[in-house]
Design a protein around this motif. Structure first.
Motif, mmCIF file in Angstrom:
data_model
loop_
_atom_site.group_PDB
_atom_site.id
_atom_site.type_symbol
_atom_site.label_atom_id
_atom_site.label_comp_id
_atom_site.label_asym_id
_atom_site.label_seq_id
_atom_site.Cartn_x
_atom_site.Cartn_y
_atom_site.Cartn_z
ATOM 1 N N VAL A 117 -7.883 -8.578 4.409
ATOM 2 C CA VAL A 117 -8.253 -9.958 4.732
ATOM 3 C C VAL A 117 -8.220 -10.813 3.476
ATOM 4 N N ALA A 118 -8.105 -12.136 3.698
ATOM 5 C CA ALA A 118 -8.027 -13.098 2.605
ATOM 6 C C ALA A 118 -6.904 -12.663 1.656
ATOM 7 N N GLY A 119 -7.203 -12.555 0.355
ATOM 8 C CA GLY A 119 -6.173 -12.121 -0.575
ATOM 9 C C GLY A 119 -5.657 -10.731 -0.289
ATOM 10 N N GLY A 120 -6.450 -9.891 0.380
ATOM 11 C CA GLY A 120 -5.967 -8.574 0.782
ATOM 12 C C GLY A 120 -4.820 -8.669 1.765
ATOM 13 N N LEU A 121 -4.904 -9.633 2.685
ATOM 14 C CA LEU A 121 -3.783 -9.890 3.583
ATOM 15 C C LEU A 121 -2.563 -10.323 2.776
ATOM 16 N N GLU A 122 -2.778 -11.171 1.781
ATOM 17 C CA GLU A 122 -1.654 -11.649 0.978
ATOM 18 C C GLU A 122 -1.008 -10.513 0.185
ATOM 19 N N LEU A 123 -1.807 -9.574 -0.287
ATOM 20 C CA LEU A 123 -1.231 -8.408 -0.970
ATOM 21 C C LEU A 123 -0.421 -7.543 -0.003
#
Length: 268
Positions: A117-123
């Protein structure tokens, strides 16, 4: 456009131990696994971890023994994004989270358990492919706290799922489960809980078995052609394809000699 045969970049020495407190780099034959190791914070990214991710992917890109890269998180979650308790990230050339603006020359796979989620989704979006556990959760949760998407989410997400679905996730900040993410094309494989890393390793090993010159040149052609007209894209494809003609000739010779006939798999 990037020449996949260019070897002029600065190179790291894979024999030197990779020494980062919160990021691990481990290679098993041709598959390198990069692990964010902050399970106590759902693998949220602080500045030291961002630097670790940057260095890990630099190492991967110059490690001749690593053909495929897998990104995952330690414990029960993939990554909860930026660590809002620290708020110490810097906007570096490689991106706030350490690698989101980097382009490595070899394929990558995200192995997602729990929350991405958040930046984890972007990674996860930064990777070429995504393998997710059946109970994984995706979402732009930074919406709830007024944090912008600055690690590629507004650009990569619509390219995968389309503008409408991307706006649904970005504007609402809602949770998207693995089944819906798979239906949308956000996730490429859904596997049993607890098996995402093993499945990602297996997927990576299968890709690594193919001739790597054309794996890399076809991947580069796809990325370099994104956003271009068909006419320009075909020129991009042709340019990259000419870099792999020797590999094509070798493969054609093997086929002419009887290898791979009848559709049986060929391990190379």
């Amino acid at each position: 456009m990037t020449d996949p045969t260019d070897d002029s970049r600065d190179r790291t020495d894979p024999a030197v131990p990779f020494d980062h407190e919160t990021v691990r780099y481990e290679r098993d034959e041709g598959v390198a696994v990069v692990t964010v190791d902050r399970p106590e914070s759902r693998n949220a990214i602080d500045d030291r971890t961002a630097l670790g991710l940057r260095d890990a992917w630099r190492r991967f890109d110059t490690d001749d023994e690593a053909l495929l890269g897998v990104l995952t998180g330690a414990g029960d979650d993939f990554c909860a994004g930026a660590d809002l308790k620290q708020m110490d990230l810097e906007d570096r050339e490689e991106g706030w989270l350490g690698c989101s603006r980097m382009r490595v020359d070899k394929p990558t796979v995200a192995a997602v358990e729990g929350h991405a989620v958040a930046g984890g989704l972007e990674l996860a979006l930064w990777c070429d492919l995504r393998v997710a556990a059946a109970d994984a959760t995706f979402g732009c949760f930074e919406r709830r706290f007024g944090v912008p998407l600055v690690d590629g989410g507004t650009q990569r997400l619509p390219r995968l799922v389309g503008r409408g679905r991307a706006l649904d996730m970005i504007l609402t900040g809602r949770a998207v489960d693995a089944a819906e993410a798979h239906d949308w094309g956000l996730v490429d494989r859904v596997v049993d809980s607890g098996t995402a890393l093993d499945a990602a390793r297996e997927l990576a090993a299968g890709i690594a078995a193919h001739p790597q010159t054309t794996v890399k040149s076809d991947r580069a052609a796809l990325y370099d052609g994104l956003g271009e007209s068909l006419e320009t894209g075909l020129k991009v494809e042709a340019w990259h394809g000419t870099k792999a003609l020797a590999t094509a000739d070798e493969g054609a010779t093997r086929f002419a000699e009887g290898e791979g006939r009848g559709g049986e798999s060929v391990d190379r």
